[in-house]
Motif scaffolding. Sequence first.
Motif, PDB file in Angstrom:
ATOM      1  N   SER A 121       0.664  -1.484  -0.273  1.00  0.00           N
ATOM      2  CA  SER A 121       0.132   0.321   0.151  1.00  0.00           C
ATOM      3  C   SER A 121       0.722   1.188  -0.033  1.00  0.00           C
ATOM      4  O   SER A 121       0.833   2.296  -0.874  1.00  0.00           O
ATOM      5  CB  SER A 121      -1.070   0.047   0.908  1.00  0.00           C
ATOM      6  OG  SER A 121      -0.053  -0.119   2.501  1.00  0.00           O
ATOM      7  N   LEU A 122       2.152   1.547   1.046  1.00  0.00           N
ATOM      8  CA  LEU A 122       2.589   2.596   0.853  1.00  0.00           C
ATOM      9  C   LEU A 122       3.541   2.804  -0.488  1.00  0.00           C
ATOM     10  O   LEU A 122       4.051   3.447  -1.404  1.00  0.00           O
ATOM     11  CB  LEU A 122       3.854   2.359   2.164  1.00  0.00           C
ATOM     12  CG  LEU A 122       4.710   3.065   1.862  1.00  0.00           C
ATOM     13  CD1 LEU A 122       3.751   4.385   2.214  1.00  0.00           C
ATOM     14  CD2 LEU A 122       6.507   2.434   2.703  1.00  0.00           C
ATOM     15  N   LEU A 123       3.825   1.537  -0.918  1.00  0.00           N
ATOM     16  CA  LEU A 123       4.683   1.253  -2.779  1.00  0.00           C
ATOM     17  C   LEU A 123       3.523   2.084  -3.199  1.00  0.00           C
ATOM     18  O   LEU A 123       3.885   3.093  -4.116  1.00  0.00           O
ATOM     19  CB  LEU A 123       5.098   1.329  -3.129  1.00  0.00           C
ATOM     20  CG  LEU A 123       5.949  -0.248  -2.852  1.00  0.00           C
ATOM     21  CD1 LEU A 123       6.513  -1.909  -2.801  1.00  0.00           C
ATOM     22  CD2 LEU A 123       7.303   0.540  -2.513  1.00  0.00           C
ATOM     23  N   VAL A 124       2.040   1.866  -3.634  1.00  0.00           N
ATOM     24  CA  VAL A 124       0.998   2.474  -4.656  1.00  0.00           C
ATOM     25  C   VAL A 124       1.051   3.876  -4.010  1.00  0.00           C
ATOM     26  O   VAL A 124       0.780   4.746  -4.830  1.00  0.00           O
ATOM     27  CB  VAL A 124       0.314   2.064  -4.282  1.00  0.00           C
ATOM     28  CG1 VAL A 124      -0.942   2.496  -4.486  1.00  0.00           C
ATOM     29  CG2 VAL A 124       0.066   0.443  -4.437  1.00  0.00           C
ATOM     30  N   VAL A 125       1.250   4.630  -3.139  1.00  0.00           N
ATOM     31  CA  VAL A 125       1.543   5.678  -3.020  1.00  0.00           C
ATOM     32  C   VAL A 125       2.610   6.515  -3.524  1.00  0.00           C
ATOM     33  O   VAL A 125       1.857   7.993  -3.877  1.00  0.00           O
ATOM     34  CB  VAL A 125       0.620   6.303  -0.915  1.00  0.00           C
ATOM     35  CG1 VAL A 125       0.487   7.350  -1.034  1.00  0.00           C
ATOM     36  CG2 VAL A 125      -0.631   5.723  -0.892  1.00  0.00           C
ATOM     37  N   VAL A 126       3.139   6.035  -3.108  1.00  0.00           N
ATOM     38  CA  VAL A 126       4.707   6.701  -3.034  1.00  0.00           C
ATOM     39  C   VAL A 126       5.483   6.748  -4.622  1.00  0.00           C
ATOM     40  O   VAL A 126       6.207   7.879  -5.403  1.00  0.00           O
ATOM     41  CB  VAL A 126       5.644   6.100  -2.479  1.00  0.00           C
ATOM     42  CG1 VAL A 126       5.268   6.489  -0.752  1.00  0.00           C
ATOM     43  CG2 VAL A 126       6.118   5.280  -2.502  1.00  0.00           C
ATOM     44  N   LEU A 127       5.028   5.607  -5.290  1.00  0.00           N
ATOM     45  CA  LEU A 127       5.025   5.263  -6.200  1.00  0.00           C
ATOM     46  C   LEU A 127       5.021   6.480  -7.882  1.00  0.00           C
ATOM     47  O   LEU A 127       3.033   6.922  -7.163  1.00  0.00           O
ATOM     48  CB  LEU A 127       5.081   4.294  -7.370  1.00  0.00           C
ATOM     49  CG  LEU A 127       6.389   3.304  -7.010  1.00  0.00           C
ATOM     50  CD1 LEU A 127       6.535   1.405  -7.313  1.00  0.00           C
ATOM     51  CD2 LEU A 127       8.035   3.653  -6.680  1.00  0.00           C
ATOM     52  N   PRO A 128       4.947   6.962  -8.826  1.00  0.00           N
ATOM     53  CA  PRO A 128       4.035   7.258  -9.593  1.00  0.00           C
ATOM     54  C   PRO A 128       2.642   6.702 -10.037  1.00  0.00           C
ATOM     55  O   PRO A 128       2.533   5.554 -10.009  1.00  0.00           O
ATOM     56  CB  PRO A 128       4.673   7.486 -11.089  1.00  0.00           C
ATOM     57  CG  PRO A 128       6.380   7.033 -10.559  1.00  0.00           C
ATOM     58  CD  PRO A 128       6.102   6.509  -8.908  1.00  0.00           C
TER      59      PRO A 128
END
Length: 386
Positions: A138-145
Amino acid sequence: MSEAEQSPGLVHRAGREFSERARAGGARLRGDILQALQLTVAAIGAFVFAENVLGHTGPIFAATAATVALGFSKGGQRYRRVLEVAIGCTLGIALAEVLIHFIGVGTWQAGVVMLVSILLARFLDSGVLFTTQMALQSLLVVVLPPSSDGAFARSTDAMVGGVFALLMAYLVPSDPRRQPREHVRRLTDELSAVLREAAQAITEDDSTAAWHCLVRARRTQSEIDSVKTALQASQEIAAAAPVHRRHRSEIEQIAISAPYLDLAARDSRVLVRRVAGVINHVTLAPAAIESISECLRDMADSTDTVGRALAVPQRESRESFLRQARNELITVAERLNPQDMGVQTLEGQTLVLLMRPLAVDLLEATNMDHEDAIAHLPALDDWDRM
């Protein structure tokens, strides 16, 4: 001692440590090469499928989900862990995509998404991997384009990766026999070595050697735990994977013998502790020393035979080795009468009495019934009259 004199010793120890690490690394490499291939095929296969079949651009989450879901798990419940991690990845990504649709992206939004993911994961399941993967993805979804493939494309990619991981674990599993064989053979090797060292300590009247033997006997617990863990994983694979169902009988034989080898290892600790005490306090008669040490060495040889039986793949060879071990142990068990062994002191008689349950447990490890195993022990006339 000068620094120059210390240097050769340090170099020698460093070289020996490097050599040991290299051997251990080589063993890990040989043991994990199939799982490494599984991991690679699952990750690349999921990526190619999501990119070419679903038309997604750079579906990194497909490869990531497959990699973390399949992993390098060695213990039991492997399929459950793969499913758990795959679902955690997919849910984490889907939840993040829903939340950022309403609250947008940014630092505080990342904190909200991660906190909600962790709390939801703890509500749904107690697994640590499940929680970790939901939070991380979930964190990767927010921080990645943002993805150019539309809403929920990344959660779809994660689902694809999880499916590929499950298919690889189910259709191309590692050989379920290898780990139990290796661990049970190490256990029988250690147990036989303990019995031989105990026999040597009695022969040489060396209490220090007996105490060292006791330390070694206590270390067998780690091998026992390894056998149990390996069996749990192997039974799961043999039951679920079609290609390995034919190996169930071999794994089942190890599962039958393992609890009795566990009991035999525990018996050996009690026996060796008593050996150290006897050597410290009394001197056994030469006939007693010879007979007790001979029985211990014979039981050690039989334990090696049991280990060979459980390590061979052919059923006929396995049954032949078990039959050989059973016959050897029957011969030992029938001699375990203190009077017939020339044992005159109470301390020596105690050693013989402690060897009797050890012989019974080893006999049961060869598939003999408990009543039949006990029947091979000679009657203790003096105790019967008491």
